[in-house]
Enzyme design. Structure first.
Site, mmCIF file in Angstrom:
data_model
loop_
_atom_site.group_PDB
_atom_site.id
_atom_site.type_symbol
_atom_site.label_atom_id
_atom_site.label_comp_id
_atom_site.label_asym_id
_atom_site.label_seq_id
_atom_site.Cartn_x
_atom_site.Cartn_y
_atom_site.Cartn_z
ATOM 1 N N LYS A 48 2.158 17.768 67.441
ATOM 2 C CA LYS A 48 2.125 16.734 66.404
ATOM 3 C C LYS A 48 2.934 15.510 66.863
ATOM 4 C CE LYS A 48 1.332 20.226 62.899
ATOM 5 N NZ LYS A 48 1.838 21.152 61.893
ATOM 6 N N GLN A 73 7.219 22.595 58.806
ATOM 7 C CA GLN A 73 6.330 23.536 59.484
ATOM 8 C C GLN A 73 6.460 24.924 58.856
ATOM 9 O OE1 GLN A 73 4.088 22.667 61.770
ATOM 10 N NE2 GLN A 73 3.328 24.739 62.081
ATOM 11 N N ASP A 128 1.165 16.907 54.224
ATOM 12 C CA ASP A 128 0.478 18.203 54.291
ATOM 13 C C ASP A 128 -0.305 18.483 53.001
ATOM 14 O OD1 ASP A 128 0.455 19.762 56.534
ATOM 15 O OD2 ASP A 128 2.466 20.576 56.226
HETATM 16 N N1 GUN Z 1 1.534 26.150 59.816
HETATM 17 C C1 GUN Z 1 0.256 26.381 60.211
HETATM 18 N N2 GUN Z 1 -0.523 25.335 59.879
HETATM 19 C C2 GUN Z 1 0.262 24.446 59.248
HETATM 20 C C3 GUN Z 1 0.027 23.164 58.666
HETATM 21 O O1 GUN Z 1 -1.090 22.628 58.639
HETATM 22 N N3 GUN Z 1 1.106 22.575 58.102
HETATM 23 C C4 GUN Z 1 2.333 23.145 58.098
HETATM 24 N N4 GUN Z 1 3.323 22.478 57.525
HETATM 25 N N5 GUN Z 1 2.589 24.311 58.622
HETATM 26 C C5 GUN Z 1 1.553 24.965 59.190
#
Ligand code: GUN
Length: 282
Positions: free
Chosen positions: A53, A97, A120
């Site tokens: 990211k 995350q 998110d």
């Molecule tokens: N863990 C797995 N996929 C994601 C996501 O799209 N966002 C977040 N914050 N954690 C994740």
């Protein structure tokens, strides 16, 4: 019939280019778009996701703040970090995350994020607005799936969409997005009876089981259906989705591969959401 591969890398590249242009425009107005990530602990997969990211942000001209916290962080410490990021005018997007270590309250932590910075789309406010048809920021994976559908001109109105996933990150938001496009949506899960029959009735199947317990075989796919594979299974050191890709491609009209399908779209849509958050009110 032999179907076509839906190439997530190509569509993601286009979204990233648009994001880079939006970042340039904002910088021209004196706004430096910035995403803050919060990673707790040392889960290697999560660390890789967060690193990807950050790389994507750097390539698009989006600044990042990396808040990697030790596994010993307490809930009050994590809460005050979120409050600090909420109040920081230089931060436009906040991503915690998941999963968080078990001693931390995932729902409580996410709920603290300012909905204006919820890239998110996971806060109760974001989820509620989406369900009400007033979405602001929407979870990246479902948003990426919708973008792929549009890129390949796959009509949704009146179509039966079967989603095999009921998570807050994928299945639930996708249900609403598909419904808002006038699809008829069925959400399936581990306790669903007659899953194979339901799949065979689908015009579009979105499968996201991803724990090795389920394989979407060609016999479950109606000829000409579209198959979107959100799952990531690690088999003999290789990544694969839920679908038996080669066989399903023989009956479907379109199939997303794993890797190279939905995965790249998730990161691209995170850029899209961060730029949307930064641009809001500018
Ligand atoms: N863990 C797995 N996929 C994601 C996501 O799209 N966002 C977040 N914050 N954690 C994740």
């Amino acid at each position: 019939m032999t179907g076509a591969r839906m190439d997530g890398l190509v569509v993601a590249e286009r979204v990233k280019t648009e994001a880079a242009e939006a970042a340039r425009r904002l910088r021209g107005k004196g706004i430096v778009p910035c995403l803050a990530t919060v990673l707790v602990g040392e889960d290697p997969a999560s660390a890789v996701y967060v690193r990807n990211k950050h790389r994507a942000c750097a390539a698009a001209g989006v600044d990042t703040q990396d808040h990697t916290m030790g596994i010993g962080i307490s809930q009050p410490e994590l809460d005050s970090l979120i409050e600090r990021l909420n109040a920081d005018g230089a931060v436009h997007g906040i991503l915690v995350q998941l999963p968080l270590p078990r001693h931390l309250d995932e729902f409580g932590t996410i709920s603290r994020i300012s909905s204006a910075k919820d890239v998110d789309g996971l806060t109760p406010e974001s989820a509620g607005l989406l369900a009400a048809g007033r979405a602001r920021l929407v979870a990246c994976t479902p948003l990426g799936i919708m973008r792929m559908m549009d890129h390949y001109n796959i009509g949704l109105e009146g179509k039966h969409v079967v989603i095999i996933n009921r998570s807050r990150l994928v299945g639930k938001p996708l249900y609403h997005l598909m419904l808002q496009r006038n699809a008829t949506v069925t959400t399936c899960h581990s306790r669903t009876a007659n899953l194979e029959d339901i799949c065979r009735s689908a015009d579009i199947i979105v499968t996201g089981v991803g724990n090795g317990s389920f394989e979407l075989t060609s016999g479950m796919v109606k000829p000409g259906a579209v198959v979107v594979d959100v799952a990531i299974n690690r088999v003999d050191g290789k990544l694969r989705g839920d679908a038996d890709y080669a066989k399903v491609l023989e009956v479907a009209s379109y199939v997303t591969p794993v890797p190279g399908g939905v995965g790249p779209m998730t990161v691209a849509m995170l850029l899209h959401n961060t730029l949307a958050a930064a641009g809001h009110g500018s």
